[in-house]
Design an enzyme around this catalytic site. Structure first.
Site, PDB file in Angstrom:
ATOM      1  N   SER A  93       0.795  -1.232   0.000  1.00 31.04           N
ATOM      2  CA  SER A  93       0.000   0.000   0.000  1.00 31.04           C
ATOM      3  C   SER A  93       0.823   1.275   0.000  1.00 31.04           C
ATOM      4  CB  SER A  93      -0.959  -0.008   1.195  1.00 31.04           C
ATOM      5  OG  SER A  93      -1.954  -0.983   1.009  1.00 31.04           O
ATOM      6  N   HIS A 130     -14.625  -0.008   5.836  1.00 28.32           N
ATOM      7  CA  HIS A 130     -14.385   1.406   6.067  1.00 28.32           C
ATOM      8  C   HIS A 130     -15.582   2.294   5.777  1.00 28.32           C
ATOM      9  CE1 HIS A 130     -10.155  -0.136   5.342  1.00 28.32           C
ATOM     10  NE2 HIS A 130     -10.055   0.462   6.513  1.00 28.32           N
ATOM     11  N   CYS A 143      -7.647   1.999   2.247  1.00 31.23           N
ATOM     12  CA  CYS A 143      -8.813   1.205   1.860  1.00 31.23           C
ATOM     13  C   CYS A 143      -8.620   0.590   0.477  1.00 31.23           C
ATOM     14  CB  CYS A 143     -10.070   2.084   1.867  1.00 31.23           C
ATOM     15  SG  CYS A 143     -11.552   1.206   1.316  1.00 31.23           S
TER      16      CYS A 143
END
Length: 427
Positions: A93, A130, A143
């Protein structure tokens, strides 16, 4: 002796490395395996370029004994591999800011929202549920569902083009060879590499968008990427050799401007600031520097190393754990330094092993800067409010956050190979 010539002194070579920063990085890594790179985002000077575990190079001066060499070569954590420039890893990420810039370039409105229920329509999962996410919150909360949903509005080729402009898939002229470029996949790469299935499928973009699939990078590239995001104006290049024979080498700031709008960079940096300074960011607790009003921005990353199948992603076997990454820059109001930490097989989330070590290295860098030391006397910013959700606490019990120096981990055989198929986890 016939044919011999007297030795001639060479020119003095002065490096940009800071021994204090390098030694602090080595301390906080403890027994862990991985890499740490620190850059000055204003001029590209490399202050730290660590590969861990390390070894004594003097062993090789007069010929290393076979037994000693075999011990180093066979050790699963590979001390002879320079993990800063020659080891490549999925960025996880930490790659999402690059994807976000590609989405903005494709015309995506950062206010557009995606509902994260924890599961994407292809069956890929997010590490949490989320709810409604815009781009800022998707970066802050890491996310996956947001990026799965939006990524094909840009497409893999634009994502690749954006990532290359940020420093990925490049070798840099730092006076050290043997750099591995890593890989940014594209539609052309798919046609060339898989002639029996040459078509790029939209579902393949989802893995690329979150730094998985075929994407691989090295730690120096991550540092250049973070420095360019932090600088916000120049396509900063790294510099390791400061001078040769008293003559300075060109500054890493003598480069073209970044091909991104200030507004787009501000959106992405705003998400990274929230990662480290919003209580619900994925690295809030591990990113507090305790140095007056100086704040750090960052991005956590988890990189899968194996195919979980229907089993658990958790394992007590070192070689089966996810890689743990963290990128950061500080101060957020006038960036000076970028820090990248990769912990090989470090555990669940980028906040559990990478962020605490990045914080300690960043503190050392800032404390050596006279102008930064003056800021330590200023009152800290108001404490963030709201619920604190540390990375890994949604959906599964987290691994314990690691405070440097790291505890030793029992050695286990380590497989080799490239990136594995991706199944999302905490970021």
């Amino acid at each position: 002796v016939g044919g011999s010539r007297p030795a001639v002194p060479g020119k003095d070579v002065v490096l940009t490395l800071d021994a204090d920063v390098q030694n602090r990085a080595l301390e906080v890594f403890g027994d862990e395996s991985g890499a740490c790179v620190v850059m000055d985002v204003r001029n590209g000077d490399i202050l730290c370029m660590l590969s861990a575990p390390s070894f004594d190079p003097n062993l090789f001066v007069s010929g290393v004994p076979t037994r000693t060499y075999r011990a180093l070569a066979d050790y699963e954590r590979k001390p002879l591999l320079d993990k800063a420039i020659n080891g490549t890893f999925p960025p996880g990420s930490t790659f999402k800011p690059a994807t976000a810039l590609a989405l903005l370039a494709a015309g995506v409105d950062p206010a557009d929202r995606v509902n994260c229920s924890g599961v994407f329509r292809t069956g890929q999962r997010c590490w949490g549920r989320h709810g409604s996410q815009d781009m800022h919150n998707a970066i802050k909360n890491s996310c996956d569902i947001y990026f799965y949903t939006m990524c094909n509005r840009a497409g893999v080729d634009l994502i690749r083009d954006t990532a290359m402009k940020l420093g990925f898939e490049h070798e840099f002229d730092i006076g050290v060879d043997n750099q591995r470029k890593g890989l940014l996949p594209s539609t052309e790469w798919k046609r060339r590499t898989f002639p029996r299935d040459p078509v790029w499928h939209p579902g393949e973009t989802t893995s690329v968008a979150i730094g998985q699939g075929a994407v691989t990078v090295n730690a120096l590239q991550l540092a250049v990427y973070t420095s360019r995001l932090a600088n916000g104006r120049k396509a900063i290049l790294p510099r390791l050799i400061k001078s040769v024979g008293g003559v300075d080498r060109p500054s890493g700031a003598e480069v073209p401007d970044l091909p991104f709008s200030v507004e787009h960079l501000d959106i992405v940096r705003g998400g990274m600031i929230a990662v480290a300074n919003d209580r619900s960011g994925t690295a809030y607790r591990q990113s507090q520097l305790g140095l007056g009003d100086i704040q750090m921005a960052g991005k956590t990353g988890t990189a899968q190393t194996r195919n979980y199948g229907s089993g658990s992603r958790r394992s007590n076997v070192w070689s089966q754990k996810d890689h743990n990454l963290f990128i950061a820059f500080a101060p957020v109001d006038a960036p000076r330094y970028a820090v990248v930490v990769i912990i090989e097989h470090g555990g669940r989330g980028g906040g559990t092993a990478g962020a605490p070590r990045a914080r300690e290295v960043m503190r050392t860098v800032l404390l050596k800067d006279p102008e930064m030391r003056e800021r330590i006397t200023r009152p800290p910013p108001p404490e963030a409010t709201g619920p604190q959700i540390d990375e890994g606490e949604i959906g599964a019990a987290p691994e314990s956050a690691v405070a440097p120096p790291a505890p030793s981990v029992p050695a286990t055989p380590r497989p080799t190979g490239g990136p594995r198929p991706y199944l999302s986890g905490p970021q």
